[in-house]
Scaffold this motif. Structure first.
Motif, PDB file in Angstrom:
ATOM      1  N   VAL A   1       2.852  17.955   5.394  1.00 26.36           N
ATOM      2  CA  VAL A   1       1.639  18.427   4.300  1.00 26.36           C
ATOM      3  C   VAL A   1       2.130  19.622   3.519  1.00 26.36           C
ATOM      4  O   VAL A   1       2.067  19.779   2.151  1.00 26.36           O
ATOM      5  CB  VAL A   1       0.543  18.763   5.010  1.00 26.36           C
ATOM      6  CG1 VAL A   1      -0.507  19.187   4.001  1.00 26.36           C
ATOM      7  CG2 VAL A   1      -0.029  17.191   5.558  1.00 26.36           C
TER       8      VAL A   1
ATOM      9  N   SER B   1       4.076  12.548  -1.884  1.00 24.34           N
ATOM     10  CA  SER B   1       2.309  12.821  -1.783  1.00 24.34           C
ATOM     11  C   SER B   1       2.000  11.730  -1.136  1.00 24.34           C
ATOM     12  O   SER B   1       0.644  11.792  -0.505  1.00 24.34           O
ATOM     13  CB  SER B   1       2.037  12.982  -3.279  1.00 24.34           C
ATOM     14  OG  SER B   1       2.299  11.636  -3.972  1.00 24.34           O
ATOM     15  N   ARG B   2       2.505  10.356  -1.067  1.00 27.35           N
ATOM     16  CA  ARG B   2       2.188   9.279  -0.280  1.00 27.35           C
ATOM     17  C   ARG B   2       2.277   9.442   1.114  1.00 27.35           C
ATOM     18  O   ARG B   2       1.394   9.230   2.033  1.00 27.35           O
ATOM     19  CB  ARG B   2       2.526   8.087  -1.045  1.00 27.35           C
ATOM     20  CG  ARG B   2       2.190   6.764  -0.308  1.00 27.35           C
ATOM     21  CD  ARG B   2       0.433   6.542  -0.391  1.00 27.35           C
ATOM     22  NE  ARG B   2       0.130   5.191  -0.030  1.00 27.35           N
ATOM     23  CZ  ARG B   2      -1.056   4.987   0.096  1.00 27.35           C
ATOM     24  NH1 ARG B   2      -1.972   5.901   0.123  1.00 27.35           N
ATOM     25  NH2 ARG B   2      -1.449   3.716   0.583  1.00 27.35           N
TER      26      ARG B   2
ATOM     27  N   ASP C   1       0.856  -1.283   0.141  1.00 26.30           N
ATOM     28  CA  ASP C   1      -0.017   0.121   0.038  1.00 26.30           C
ATOM     29  C   ASP C   1       0.854   1.145   0.213  1.00 26.30           C
ATOM     30  O   ASP C   1       0.316   2.277  -0.332  1.00 26.30           O
ATOM     31  CB  ASP C   1      -1.102   0.124   1.168  1.00 26.30           C
ATOM     32  CG  ASP C   1      -0.167  -0.258   2.508  1.00 26.30           C
ATOM     33  OD1 ASP C   1       0.988  -0.642   2.393  1.00 26.30           O
ATOM     34  OD2 ASP C   1      -0.833   0.502   3.538  1.00 26.30           O
TER      35      ASP C   1
ATOM     36  N   ASP D   1       2.996  19.777  -0.622  1.00 26.78           N
ATOM     37  CA  ASP D   1       2.229  20.928  -1.256  1.00 26.78           C
ATOM     38  C   ASP D   1       3.045  21.675  -2.141  1.00 26.78           C
ATOM     39  O   ASP D   1       2.574  22.442  -3.120  1.00 26.78           O
ATOM     40  CB  ASP D   1       1.080  21.515  -0.254  1.00 26.78           C
ATOM     41  CG  ASP D   1      -0.116  20.495   0.326  1.00 26.78           C
ATOM     42  OD1 ASP D   1      -0.222  19.598  -0.606  1.00 26.78           O
ATOM     43  OD2 ASP D   1      -0.594  21.127   1.092  1.00 26.78           O
TER      44      ASP D   1
ATOM     45  N   LYS E   1       2.154  12.498   2.504  1.00 27.59           N
ATOM     46  CA  LYS E   1       1.401  13.489   3.112  1.00 27.59           C
ATOM     47  C   LYS E   1      -0.185  12.708   3.051  1.00 27.59           C
ATOM     48  O   LYS E   1      -0.661  13.169   4.260  1.00 27.59           O
ATOM     49  CB  LYS E   1       1.138  14.386   1.757  1.00 27.59           C
ATOM     50  CG  LYS E   1      -0.157  15.436   2.171  1.00 27.59           C
ATOM     51  CD  LYS E   1      -0.272  16.374   0.793  1.00 27.59           C
ATOM     52  CE  LYS E   1      -1.836  17.098   1.115  1.00 27.59           C
ATOM     53  NZ  LYS E   1      -2.074  17.743  -0.383  1.00 27.59           N
ATOM     54  N   ASP E   2      -0.460  11.889   2.462  1.00 25.72           N
ATOM     55  CA  ASP E   2      -1.793  11.211   2.532  1.00 25.72           C
ATOM     56  C   ASP E   2      -1.756  10.343   3.735  1.00 25.72           C
ATOM     57  O   ASP E   2      -2.775  10.248   4.497  1.00 25.72           O
ATOM     58  CB  ASP E   2      -1.952  10.156   1.429  1.00 25.72           C
ATOM     59  CG  ASP E   2      -3.354   9.410   1.424  1.00 25.72           C
ATOM     60  OD1 ASP E   2      -4.109  10.250   1.635  1.00 25.72           O
ATOM     61  OD2 ASP E   2      -3.400   8.268   1.244  1.00 25.72           O
ATOM     62  N   LEU E   3      -0.686   9.529   4.047  1.00 27.01           N
ATOM     63  CA  LEU E   3      -0.836   8.607   5.183  1.00 27.01           C
ATOM     64  C   LEU E   3      -0.530   9.409   6.574  1.00 27.01           C
ATOM     65  O   LEU E   3      -1.210   8.920   7.562  1.00 27.01           O
ATOM     66  CB  LEU E   3       0.312   7.776   5.006  1.00 27.01           C
ATOM     67  CG  LEU E   3       0.198   6.570   3.929  1.00 27.01           C
ATOM     68  CD1 LEU E   3       1.468   5.729   3.804  1.00 27.01           C
ATOM     69  CD2 LEU E   3      -0.912   5.729   4.280  1.00 27.01           C
TER      70      LEU E   3
ATOM     71  N   SER F   1      -1.373  12.490   7.235  1.00 23.81           N
ATOM     72  CA  SER F   1      -2.717  13.461   7.465  1.00 23.81           C
ATOM     73  C   SER F   1      -3.825  12.529   7.912  1.00 23.81           C
ATOM     74  O   SER F   1      -4.556  12.971   8.691  1.00 23.81           O
ATOM     75  CB  SER F   1      -3.030  14.114   6.060  1.00 23.81           C
ATOM     76  OG  SER F   1      -3.296  13.413   5.220  1.00 23.81           O
ATOM     77  N   LYS F   2      -3.854  11.373   7.349  1.00 25.26           N
ATOM     78  CA  LYS F   2      -4.864  10.353   7.901  1.00 25.26           C
ATOM     79  C   LYS F   2      -4.544   9.642   9.054  1.00 25.26           C
ATOM     80  O   LYS F   2      -4.987   8.679   9.530  1.00 25.26           O
ATOM     81  CB  LYS F   2      -5.196   9.324   6.935  1.00 25.26           C
ATOM     82  CG  LYS F   2      -5.769   9.788   5.738  1.00 25.26           C
ATOM     83  CD  LYS F   2      -6.026   9.026   4.454  1.00 25.26           C
ATOM     84  CE  LYS F   2      -6.758   9.507   3.267  1.00 25.26           C
ATOM     85  NZ  LYS F   2      -6.880   8.484   2.063  1.00 25.26           N
TER      86      LYS F   2
ATOM     87  N   GLN G   1       2.706   3.306  -4.884  1.00 26.46           N
ATOM     88  CA  GLN G   1       2.564   4.676  -5.291  1.00 26.46           C
ATOM     89  C   GLN G   1       3.506   5.262  -6.161  1.00 26.46           C
ATOM     90  O   GLN G   1       4.684   5.001  -5.710  1.00 26.46           O
ATOM     91  CB  GLN G   1       2.079   5.388  -4.075  1.00 26.46           C
ATOM     92  CG  GLN G   1       1.037   5.268  -3.026  1.00 26.46           C
ATOM     93  CD  GLN G   1      -0.271   5.136  -3.931  1.00 26.46           C
ATOM     94  OE1 GLN G   1      -0.503   6.124  -4.601  1.00 26.46           O
ATOM     95  NE2 GLN G   1      -1.054   4.141  -3.961  1.00 26.46           N
TER      96      GLN G   1
END
Length: 463
Positions: free
Chosen positions: A132, A92-93, A33, A136, A95-97, A99-100, A37
């Motif tokens: 993040v 980017s991955r 997972d 960005d 950031k996603d992980l 932030s969640k 990416q």
């Protein structure tokens, strides 16, 4: 990745991730997972982002403190996060992980139940905002001169508690076991003597598989304490520790202790799963740190498995729930909570139903992940004090739908069982057993401290 918050008495778990085993292939688990990416796009929209956030100055220190212990060559992370060139493509991955709050892999829900946990792995809000903002802004490198010195990582073969407690005072090993290259789940349950010449109070335990092969073939390992009863037969007393993916040691609170007697026995429960190569003569070890001779604890603590009952009959695409209840006839302090299940366990909670009818949520884990087993150790001032008659309510939820990315096949049935591909439902709880006088004193001490803290807050507000 892992959290940056530390606790001086539990710095040992900073190295916990080093002992994480590679999961058996039957679990269908991988870090794909993350690795699936693609590179971060260079044209990430930087609107609203902090343009001056760079890898060298801002992100690298966060990775060193929280992530590189796993994400480096030879460790369990799927990719290294040591240098800018290795890290940028995952911006980017990341950031996603983060932030969640899926990375670092610390599953305790934020904002629900007790949040004061010793050695909390979770990233601070400031660290999350920095990662993040960096992603960005297009993941800029910045000035390489701003890079912090590289971390010198500890020897992976050291005991994880050794940095703060020194080498263990005593080591107990299981009898050797030959793990075959092929086959299914296997359990090895030999009995061995403690090897002690006198009774001793213990302040810490650590269970570890052999290195490196044992870490890949050991699913879990539990040293259970056996003691002679009045009939002269050995009877199981408690579990001393547990090794599972992501978890290693147990440190007993300063006012409590666990006794090992010279004639006690250890019954090992080592669950092996073949990984395609022979592992001859494998042994699991239990490291023990003693209190000084003459130490007498005020209370006694134990670590036990508390079962959740009910049928786990997961139909294709189905879900299930189990519950367990436990009541003590004396006051106790709940020192730690660790949910346990396999790939279908989605969430677990523990609640206290007090004698006056109040129902309080103690802890909630919504996104359980069998790849990491955490023992959530409560800070001393918030570890739940439960009066006699309190009922502990434990609830587990299971998911065999296509939404669960960890299920090997959502089109088949799964049931309760001990095999790697089956499901389990229990919680590990470390409990200190209190006297009535000790319970009342601890309650009064907390109330006095809370009043002092509130007075200090009011005084600061006035200023």
């Amino acid at each position: 990745m892992r959290g940056s918050h530390r606790h001086s008495n539990h710095a040992w778990s900073r190295a916990t991730a080093l002992a994480v085993a590679i999961m058996p292939v039957a679990l269908g688990l991988a870090f794909g997972d993350l690795a699936g990416q693609g590179p971060a796009a260079s044209g990430v929209n930087g609107a609203g982002a902090k343009a001056d956030v760079t890898f060298s100055k801002d992100v690298a220190p966060i990775l060193q403190a929280n992530c590189q212990i796993c994400h480096r060559p030879g460790s369990v992370g799927p990719m290294p996060l040591l240098e800018y060139g290795d890290t940028r493509r995952w911006a980017s991955r990341m950031k996603d992980l983060v932030s969640k709050r899926l990375m670092p892999p610390f599953h305790l829900d934020t904002g629900l139940g007790i949040q004061d946990i010793k050695d909390d792995w979770r990233l601070s809000e400031a660290d999350i905002e920095t990662i993040v903002a960096w992603a960005d802004a297009g993941a800029p490198e910045g000035d390489p001169a701003d890079m912090p010195p590289p971390v010198e990582w500890p020897n992976e073969q050291k005991w994880q508690l050794e940095d703060i407690l020194g080498p263990p005072d005593h080591v107990i090993r299981s009898k050797p076991f030959d793990v075959p290259a092929e086959g299914g789940d296997t359990w090895w349950r030999p009995r061995v003597p403690t090897g002690l010449e006198e009774d001793r109070w213990v302040m810490a335990f650590e269970t570890r598989p052999s290195f490196p092969a044992g870490r890949q073939v050991v699913h879990h390992a539990i040293p259970r304490l056996l003691r002679l009863n009045e009939e002269g037969e050995y009877q199981r007393i408690q579990s001393l520790s547990e090794y599972a993916m992501g978890k290693v040691g147990e440190i007993v609170p300063n006012d409590a202790g666990r006794m090992l007697k010279a004639n006690d026995m250890i019954e090992w429960d080592a669950h092996y799963y073949p990984m395609g190569y022979d592992v001859p003569g494998d042994q699991v070890e239990l490291g023990i740190w003693f209190h000084q001779e003459g130490y007498e604890p005020e209370f006694q603590q134990d670590l036990s498995l508390y079962p959740l009952r009910g049928d786990i009959a997961l139909a294709p695409g189905g879900t299930a729930m189990t519950q367990g209840f436990h009541r003590w006839d004396h006051p106790v302090r709940l020192d730690s909570f660790q949910p346990h299940g396999h790939v279908h366990l989605h969430a677990m909670s523990i609640q206290a139903l007090y004698p006056d009818g109040r129902l309080e949520l103690i802890s909630m884990v919504t996104d359980f992940d069998a790849r990491w087993h955490h023992s959530y150790i409560y800070e001393d001032d918030v570890a739940p004090l439960l009066p006699p008659g309190t009922v502990l309510v434990m609830t587990g939820w299971y998911d065999n739908t296509a939404e669960n990315e960890l299920t090997p096949d959502p089109e088949i049935w799964y049931a309760r069982g001990a095999r790697t591909g089956d499901e389990m439902s229990h919680a590990w709880l470390a409990v200190t057993h209190l006297s009535e006088e000790g319970y009342q004193r601890l309650v009064e001490e907390r109330e006095a401290k809370l009043a002092t803290d509130e007075d200090n807050d009011d005084s600061n507000d006035d200023n």
